[in-house]
Design an enzyme around this catalytic site. Structure first.
Site, PDB file in Angstrom:
ATOM      1  CG  ASP B  12      -1.794   1.187   1.385  1.00 50.75           C
ATOM      2  OD1 ASP B  12      -2.269   1.964   0.319  1.00 50.75           O
ATOM      3  OD2 ASP B  12      -2.365   1.160   2.325  1.00 50.75           O
ATOM      4  CG  ASP B 107      -3.652   3.463  -2.366  1.00 53.90           C
ATOM      5  OD1 ASP B 107      -4.725   2.673  -3.302  1.00 53.90           O
ATOM      6  OD2 ASP B 107      -3.346   4.434  -1.431  1.00 53.90           O
ATOM      7  CD  GLU B 108      -5.472  -0.489  -0.009  1.00 54.81           C
ATOM      8  OE1 GLU B 108      -5.037  -1.052   0.771  1.00 54.81           O
ATOM      9  OE2 GLU B 108      -6.260   0.238  -0.239  1.00 54.81           O
TER      10      GLU B 108
HETATM   11 MG   LIG Z   1      -2.716   3.990   0.967  1.00 53.01          MG
END
Ligand SMILES: [Mg+2]
Lengths: 146, 164
Positions: B12, B107-108
């Site tokens: 992440d 974002d992960e």
């Molecule tokens: Mg994040």
């Protein structure tokens, strides 16, 4: 003007852009003799592939300034910067010094790290420990129109 | 039949939108930054400095505007073209570390590291982390667990303790 660099708004290669291949002619350009009419196509060139080795780590930057003209980097040039390349002595790099981007040649010396300009009108930047220096990436290509 | 003891990583990006802005503007290092949603309605990303001030995720901008001014917080409108470009790069880099990747959000992602235990998962995780940081300049946290849920929990703990 000190050579600064600004990141272009469209940074990545467009993922949807299909490779454009252009023919490359085998004969070299000779001055004086006309090249033979039966030039053949040796290969084709895809400029994305030619200019970009590591797609994920490559960014495009625009130069503002003339402090690097001695090494062929002119005002308004488009720089192809590859963050995956090792940062070595003598390389032309994008460096962030105290929060500002600049393009310079990185030289290690007894005094420490020097960011060398390539124009006698500009001073080198001698990086002392108080400076906040980060080498952002290594410049692979400078592109300008002739 | 015994279940294979799996090792799932959740990777992440830290403060993703803020970190993206920082990559391209070194003057923003260690400065308090927030990113606002479309048409600047709400706070959708905060730097650590802003989190420390107690400004919460999703709060309407007008509610914290004065506080932001007082603390000289730097405010950005969201730039999704930039964030999507950076996200694509990060995901592509991660995909080279193991064949089984599941992108979970911008974002992960989850990465199945079960087959990589012999390399030492702490070392392997550090390698992923430093590669992303070197190639695109973004900080990430990695949590590893026997399931996606546990990976997520481990990631959460990693964020709080900022060790791994
Ligand atoms: Mg994040």
């Amino acid at each position: 003007m000190e050579s600064k660099v600004s990141i272009l708004s469209s940074m990545g290669l467009k993922p949807e852009s299909s490779p454009r291949e252009w023919p490359v002619f085998a004969s070299t350009i000779s001055a004086g003799f006309p090249s033979p009419a039966d030039d053949y196509i040796e290969n084709s060139i895809d400029l994305n592939e030619y200019l970009v080795q590591h797609k994920e780590a490559t960014f495009f930057l625009r130069v503002q300034g003339d402090s690097m003209t001695g090494l062929g980097i002119l005002n308004n040039d488009l720089l192809v910067v590859d963050r995956s390349l090792p940062v070595e002595d003598g390389k032309i790099v994008i460096a962030a010094v105290d929060g500002e981007f600049t393009v310079k040649q990185l030289v290690h010396s007894k005094k420490g790290c020097i960011l060398k300009a390539a124009n006698p009108a500009y001073r080198d930047i001698i990086v002392d420990p108080e400076n906040d220096l980060e080498v952002w990436g290594v410049v692979r290509w400078a592109i300008h129109k002739l | 039949m015994t279940a294979v003891n799996r090792s799932i990583a959740l990777i992440d990006c830290n403060n993703f939108y803020v970190s993206c802005e920082r990559v391209f503007n070194p003057a923003l290092k260690r400065k308090p930054i927030i990113v606002l949603s479309n048409n600047d309605g709400c706070v959708i990303a905060r730097s650590q400095e802003v989190k420390d001030l107690g400004i919460k995720m999703g709060v309407p901008w007008f509610k914290v505007q004065n506080l932001a001014m007082h603390h000289k917080i730097i405010v950005f409108s969201s730039n999704y073209t930039l964030y999507a470009d950076m996200s694509n790069r990060v995901m592509k880099i991660i995909s080279k570390f193991a064949p089984n990747q599941e992108v979970y959000s911008i974002d992960e992602c989850f990465l199945d590291l079960t087959g990589f235990k012999h390399l030492g998962l702490t070392d392997y995780g550090q390698r992923i982390r430093s590669t992303i940081n070197r190639l695109v300049g973004l900080p990430v946290c990695i949590g590893v667990g026997a399931s996606k849920t546990l990976a997520k929990l481990a990631n959460h703990i990693a964020k709080k303790c900022s060790v791994f």
